[in-house]
Design a protein around this motif. Structure first.
Motif, PDB file in Angstrom:
ATOM      1  N   UNK A 125     -18.920   3.488   5.345  1.00  0.00           N
ATOM      2  CA  UNK A 125     -17.496   3.437   5.985  1.00  0.00           C
ATOM      3  C   UNK A 125     -16.443   4.199   4.962  1.00  0.00           C
ATOM      4  N   UNK A 126     -16.590   3.742   3.744  1.00  0.00           N
ATOM      5  CA  UNK A 126     -15.642   4.253   2.840  1.00  0.00           C
ATOM      6  C   UNK A 126     -15.925   5.542   2.799  1.00  0.00           C
ATOM      7  N   UNK A 127     -17.250   6.265   2.321  1.00  0.00           N
ATOM      8  CA  UNK A 127     -17.498   7.549   2.132  1.00  0.00           C
ATOM      9  C   UNK A 127     -17.262   8.294   3.472  1.00  0.00           C
TER      10      UNK A 127
ATOM     11  N   UNK B 213     -10.328   0.513  -1.427  1.00  0.00           N
ATOM     12  CA  UNK B 213      -9.308   1.478  -1.430  1.00  0.00           C
ATOM     13  C   UNK B 213      -9.368   1.877  -3.038  1.00  0.00           C
TER      14      UNK B 213
ATOM     15  N   UNK C 109     -10.064   1.438   7.937  1.00  0.00           N
ATOM     16  CA  UNK C 109     -10.770   0.387   7.442  1.00  0.00           C
ATOM     17  C   UNK C 109     -10.275  -0.714   8.372  1.00  0.00           C
ATOM     18  N   UNK C 110      -9.060  -1.258   8.534  1.00  0.00           N
ATOM     19  CA  UNK C 110      -8.600  -2.151   9.252  1.00  0.00           C
ATOM     20  C   UNK C 110      -8.993  -2.107  10.653  1.00  0.00           C
TER      21      UNK C 110
ATOM     22  N   UNK D 167      -6.050   5.615   4.259  1.00  0.00           N
ATOM     23  CA  UNK D 167      -7.494   5.096   4.252  1.00  0.00           C
ATOM     24  C   UNK D 167      -7.485   3.639   4.640  1.00  0.00           C
ATOM     25  N   UNK D 168      -6.557   2.883   4.372  1.00  0.00           N
ATOM     26  CA  UNK D 168      -6.351   1.453   4.882  1.00  0.00           C
ATOM     27  C   UNK D 168      -6.614   1.332   6.268  1.00  0.00           C
TER      28      UNK D 168
ATOM     29  N   UNK E  73     -16.514   7.856  -3.990  1.00  0.00           N
ATOM     30  CA  UNK E  73     -16.967   6.929  -2.752  1.00  0.00           C
ATOM     31  C   UNK E  73     -18.204   6.469  -2.923  1.00  0.00           C
TER      32      UNK E  73
ATOM     33  N   UNK F 256     -21.924   0.570   6.324  1.00  0.00           N
ATOM     34  CA  UNK F 256     -22.001   0.328   4.788  1.00  0.00           C
ATOM     35  C   UNK F 256     -21.395   1.833   4.272  1.00  0.00           C
TER      36      UNK F 256
ATOM     37  N   UNK G 155      -2.798   8.789  -0.595  1.00  0.00           N
ATOM     38  CA  UNK G 155      -2.013   7.454   0.009  1.00  0.00           C
ATOM     39  C   UNK G 155      -2.897   6.437   0.413  1.00  0.00           C
ATOM     40  N   UNK G 156      -2.678   5.539  -0.043  1.00  0.00           N
ATOM     41  CA  UNK G 156      -3.891   4.331   0.416  1.00  0.00           C
ATOM     42  C   UNK G 156      -3.911   4.042   1.891  1.00  0.00           C
TER      43      UNK G 156
ATOM     44  N   UNK H 102     -12.635  -2.836  10.700  1.00  0.00           N
ATOM     45  CA  UNK H 102     -12.844  -4.426  10.482  1.00  0.00           C
ATOM     46  C   UNK H 102     -12.576  -5.147  11.895  1.00  0.00           C
TER      47      UNK H 102
ATOM     48  N   UNK I 297       0.843  -1.051  -0.085  1.00  0.00           N
ATOM     49  CA  UNK I 297      -0.125  -0.149   0.117  1.00  0.00           C
ATOM     50  C   UNK I 297       0.868   1.261  -0.025  1.00  0.00           C
TER      51      UNK I 297
ATOM     52  N   UNK J 173     -13.255   8.658   4.076  1.00  0.00           N
ATOM     53  CA  UNK J 173     -12.485   9.479   2.942  1.00  0.00           C
ATOM     54  C   UNK J 173     -12.787  10.894   3.395  1.00  0.00           C
TER      55      UNK J 173
END
Lengths: 318, 215
Positions: free
Chosen positions: A197-199, B110, A245-246, A241-242, B83, A195, A237-238, A249, A147, A202
């Motif tokens: 999470x991503x939005x 990602x 998320x981890x 965000x990773x 997103x 659901x 940079x991923x 999770x 990553x 970021x």
């Protein structure tokens, strides 16, 4: 802080890692008293794969299997059979149980004569150290999870810029991971909004980076002059965000989320520092025409990744 | 690519995305997943399809609403659009391909941080009408998909001795399935494409792949 050059600050990173290695050794260990009946279990820890070592403050009289009751922390009503008991010198007793044990889990052990009990759990510091070292070295985000490669290859041409990027990244990583953790724990999870999470993450990352940029510009202009250019790059940079998320999770606790963020940030700093040092040397090397630029940099990263595989043998809870 | 210039034809846009401006081999953008999930062809394929879908849908969305986005807030708006589509694709894959999703799930999420998608929105879709934006997104997405499948095939064949799960070679080199092997595979493939490109252009000086870094 403003005149602390990034390259010099980076020299402390290996020192800090060595210091962390030494920390567990500094913990005071009470000496077992000689003679008499034991009053307490001084120490208890899991030995892989199926043994538990108990340290009493005096030698134990009854060392047959029926004298011990061993349970999992999550299932206190279902004892795990003890198959073998072996007593060592100075009141230490090693139990062998009919189940594979994990050093990171919680267990409970009871002795019926004399009546004693104790939790068998890794110390919180040990757990955090494991999370930290695992994210920095064993599962280095760059070399084993691939990553953050865009920035890793883009900003690793000179050591000075690379270290500046690494330090800024580590600081921002801790801030964003903490805010994302708070948002996840107090807003998303209670309202079952997983659901989103991503939005949400970021957005949190972008907001925190923007906030830090503004704050730094107003309060520490000198610092902003040195590190501000890297701030805006970080959102692409991923890793940034990773890590949230981890954490989400794994339902990580606050200290765990913190050490994952710190470990991954410092791991990135280490990786980009190593890479930029090697790439500065490579300027002088004669590279085949087709390999010029990125291909040779990838091959170099491959060699580093190979070296980092050696860390997979590190296991502190053993 | 100003507002007045006529947009290139669909075919030209597709070829551009797949060959001349291939996101992975030529632009060196969004490399993280390109190394991470390409241990097998199928993993590369599923992530490639996800990126293709997100790229096309975001390009189309931005091209449709580009008049309504204030230039000063365009980057946050693009990020939100991406997103939203990533979340939708993520849930779709999780529902229909749970086994594959278990391996690539984190990387699908990602996609939102991929430089390639937002750079196409910024460079192309925000300035061109719907149809060219669609083909540009399709070309870029296909270029990415093909690159991922190529790397995946290379690594699966060498590291696992199989292609899409069908065993072909009896004694594989495990090295190529390991993290380090991923880096070496990309190095070799990039050098290979550079070589072909130099041969095709008759030795004329062209910037090497990845000469420009876009984050």
């Amino acid at each position: 802080m403003a005149d602390l050059r990034p390259a010099r600050a980076a020299a402390f990173v290996p020192l800090a890692i060595v210091a962390l290695f030494a920390l567990p050794a500094l913990r005071p260990t009470p000496l077992p008293a000689q003679g008499g009946t034991p009053h307490a279990i001084v120490n208890a820890r899991v030995l892989a794969p199926d043994r538990v070592r108990l340290q009493f403050d005096a030698p134990l009289a009854r060392t047959d299997a029926a004298n011990f009751r061993f349970t999992e922390g999550s299932a206190p009503d279902a004892p795990v059979p003890v198959t073998h008991v072996e007593s060592g010198p100075d009141g230490s007793v090693t139990l062998t149980v009919a189940q594979t044990l994990r050093a990171s889990e919680r267990y409970h052990v009871e002795v019926s004569e004399p009546p004693l009990s104790r939790d068998v759990a890794p110390s919180a510091w040990m757990l955090l150290l494991t999370v930290f070292l695992s994210s920095a070295l064993i599962n280095n985000f760059v070399f084993t999870r691939y990553l953050g490669l865009c920035i890793f290859f883009g900003v690793s041409k000179r050591v000075e810029t690379a270290v500046g990027m690494g330090i800024t990244f580590t600081a921002v990583m801790v801030f964003t991971a903490m805010s994302s953790w708070a948002v996840d724990t107090f807003v998303l999870q209670p309202h079952h909004l997983g659901f989103l999470q991503v939005l949400v993450f970021i957005g949190t990352v972008a907001a925190v980076v923007q906030f830090l940029d503004t704050m730094l510009k107003k309060t520490h202009p000198a610092l902003h002059k040195g590190f501000g250019v890297y701030l805006m790059l970080i959102t692409t940079n991923c890793i940034i965000l990773a890590v949230p998320l981890i954490n989400a999770q794994a339902h990580a606790s606050l200290p765990e989320a913190f050490s994952l963020a710190l470990g991954s940030g410092l791991g990135f700093l280490l990786a980009i520092f190593l890479m930029s040092s090697a790439r500065e040397k490579m300027e002088l090397a004669r590279v085949p025409k087709s390999f010029e630029g990125l291909p040779i940099a990838f091959a170099l990263a491959g060699l580093f990744a190979l070296a980092f595989m050696g860390f997979s043998g590190l296991d502190f809870l053993r | 690519m100003s507002d007045t210039a006529p947009p290139p034809g669909p075919l030209q846009l597709l070829v551009n995305g797949i060959l001349h401006e291939n996101p992975v081999f030529r632009l060196a953008l969004s490399l993280c997943p390109a190394v991470a999930v390409t241990t097998t062809v199928l993993n590369g394929l599923i992530l490639g399809v996800a990126v293709l879908a997100v790229q096309v849908l975001s390009s189309v969305t931005v091209a449709l609403v580009r008049g309504a986005i204030h230039p000063r807030v365009r980057i946050p708006v693009y990020t939100i659009i991406i997103a939203v589509w990533v979340s939708a694709i993520d849930m779709t894959l999780a529902a229909f391909f749970p086994a594959l999703y278990a391996q690539v799930g984190l990387y699908v999420k990602l996609i939102v941080a991929f430089a390639i998608i937002i750079s196409r929105l910024e460079v192309f879709a925000s300035r061109q009408p719907l149809v060219p934006s669609f083909f540009d997104g399709l070309g870029m997405g296909l270029g990415f998909l093909l690159a991922l499948v190529t790397i995946g095939a290379f690594r699966e064949l060498l590291g696992n001795g199989s292609f899409a799960g069908i065993a072909l070679v009896p004694r594989p080199l495990l090295f190529f399935a390991l993290p380090a092997g991923g880096f070496f595979s990309i190095a070799l493939l990039m050098a290979f494409f550079n070589r072909i490109d130099r041969a095709a252009s008759g030795g004329a000086k062209r910037p090497a792949a990845g000469g420009s870094h876009h984050g």
